[in-house]
Design a protein around this motif. Structure first.
Motif, short mmCIF file in Angstrom:
data_model
loop_
_atom_site.label_atom_id
_atom_site.label_comp_id
_atom_site.label_asym_id
_atom_site.label_seq_id
_atom_site.Cartn_x
_atom_site.Cartn_y
_atom_site.Cartn_z
N GLY A 80 5.61 1.92 -8.03
CA GLY A 80 5.49 3.38 -8.20
C GLY A 80 6.30 3.87 -9.38
O GLY A 80 5.84 4.72 -10.16
N THR A 138 -0.38 8.05 -9.47
CA THR A 138 -0.60 8.04 -8.03
C THR A 138 -1.92 7.38 -7.69
O THR A 138 -2.01 6.57 -6.76
N GLU A 139 -2.97 7.69 -8.45
CA GLU A 139 -4.27 7.13 -8.17
C GLU A 139 -4.34 5.66 -8.56
O GLU A 139 -4.99 4.86 -7.89
N ALA A 185 -1.85 3.56 -8.41
CA ALA A 185 -1.14 2.86 -7.34
C ALA A 185 -1.99 2.75 -6.09
O ALA A 185 -1.92 1.76 -5.36
N LEU A 186 -2.82 3.76 -5.83
CA LEU A 186 -3.67 3.73 -4.65
C LEU A 186 -4.61 2.53 -4.67
O LEU A 186 -4.95 1.97 -3.62
N PRO A 242 1.42 4.14 -3.64
CA PRO A 242 1.00 5.50 -3.99
C PRO A 242 1.98 6.57 -3.54
O PRO A 242 2.14 7.59 -4.22
N SER A 273 0.82 -1.22 0.00
CA SER A 273 0.00 0.00 0.00
C SER A 273 0.85 1.26 0.00
O SER A 273 0.32 2.37 -0.16
N THR A 332 -5.69 13.10 -2.57
CA THR A 332 -4.82 11.96 -2.78
C THR A 332 -3.66 11.97 -1.78
O THR A 332 -3.30 10.93 -1.22
N ILE A 367 -2.83 9.15 1.02
CA ILE A 367 -1.53 8.49 1.14
C ILE A 367 -1.04 8.52 2.59
O ILE A 367 -0.58 7.51 3.13
N ALA A 426 3.55 9.06 -6.18
CA ALA A 426 3.36 10.50 -6.02
C ALA A 426 4.70 11.23 -6.06
O ALA A 426 4.84 12.27 -6.72
#
Length: 295
Positions: free
Chosen positions: A160, A231-232, A234-235, A103, A100, A122, A126, A107
């Protein structure tokens, strides 16, 4: 009803991560050493996706972006190998919660290399997810899983990096680089694997993993970077935190610690809130400019 760009990306990444969530369970069911798993699933992924890539014009993108394609393939080989080694040295629950952190790295990399602004909601998500993940390292027996935890953290960094790279070069063909990543991981694992020492049942599990589950998951997740910021994307690996833990707990009795359950619960709640905020913002943009996402 026509899907917006954001909604399309959301659907693709959710499907991809749901497929990915079976990874830990299948590795456990394969019941063999990590290098053998890495070899067979990498080779099988290369076979099925490589065959598809020979049809049509998929190799055109490889010739246009050779270095970006190679870099993505290397990162995918690292992600696949590190994940297997992590599961072999730590609980599945610990591994997927540590993932987890992807992100955060996405980022940072997006800001550093793409100049891409990270939305405030976001960033908040994170931070909250990192707090939830920290609970994993406080659980009973966590000190005995240090090596596996480090493998998982390295895989998160690679995730990432790869998502950011694909965001920068959206024309890179994801299926081609996934096939290349499979071949690279199989080549590295070959000297340490025992690929011919398994029974039919374990070969069946590896075939399901290499021919169906991993190709679908990886292609879908990588394709989502065409529609969403890295980033999103990866979230949404956080979905695996809940589902990946649930499969091995329900079917194999591999129960996570209380702190891992609490930490995983935090990150899933944050993910749901983040997705809701993203969809709400998307609807607001559509009301202001209906042509914004109608693609």
């Amino acid at each position: 009803m026509q899907l917006t760009t954001y909604q399309c990306g959301l659907l693709i990444v959710i499907l991809g991560v749901v497929f990915l969530s079976f990874d830990g369970l299948l590795i456990r069911l394969a019941a063999t050493d990590g290098w053998t798993v890495i070899f067979w699933r990498g080779l099988l992924m290369f076979c099925v996706l490589g065959l598809i890539c020979t049809v049509g014009q998929r190799l055109t993108a490889l010739r246009r972006y050779p270095m970006a394609s190679l870099a993505s393939a290397v990162l995918l080989a690292l992600i696949s190998s590190l994940f297997v080694l992590a599961v072999m040295n730590a609980s599945v629950a610990n591994v997927v919660v540590i993932l987890s952190t992807a992100p955060l790295f996405a980022a940072v990399f997006s800001r550093m290399f793409l100049g891409e602004r990270v939305a405030r909601h976001t960033l908040a998500a994170i931070v909250a997810c990192m707090l939830g993940m920290s609970l994993v390292f406080m659980g009973h027996g966590a000190h005995g899983m240090l090596l596996g935890n480090l493998y998982a953290l390295a895989a998160s960094v690679a995730i990432g990096g790869d998502l950011t790279l694909l965001r920068r070069f959206p024309a890179v063909d994801t299926m081609t680089v996934v096939a290349g990543g499979g071949l690279l991981s199989a080549a590295v694992a070959l000297s340490m694997a025992t690929p011919l020492a398994l029974d039919a049942q374990r070969y069946g599990v590896l075939a399901l993993m290499g021919l169906v589950q991993m190709p679908l998951a990886t292609v879908l997740i990588n394709s989502a970077t065409r529609y969403l910021p890295s980033t999103e994307v990866a979230l949404f690996y956080l979905v695996e935190t809940a589902l990946g833990t649930a499969w091995v707990w329900w079917l194999l009795g591999e129960a996570p610690s209380v702190s891992t359950l609490i930490g995983g619960g935090v990150v899933i709640l944050v993910l749901v809130l983040h997705a809701w905020i993203g969809l709400r913002l998307e609807r607001q943009r559509l009301r202001v400019s209906p042509a914004f996402c109608a693609k």
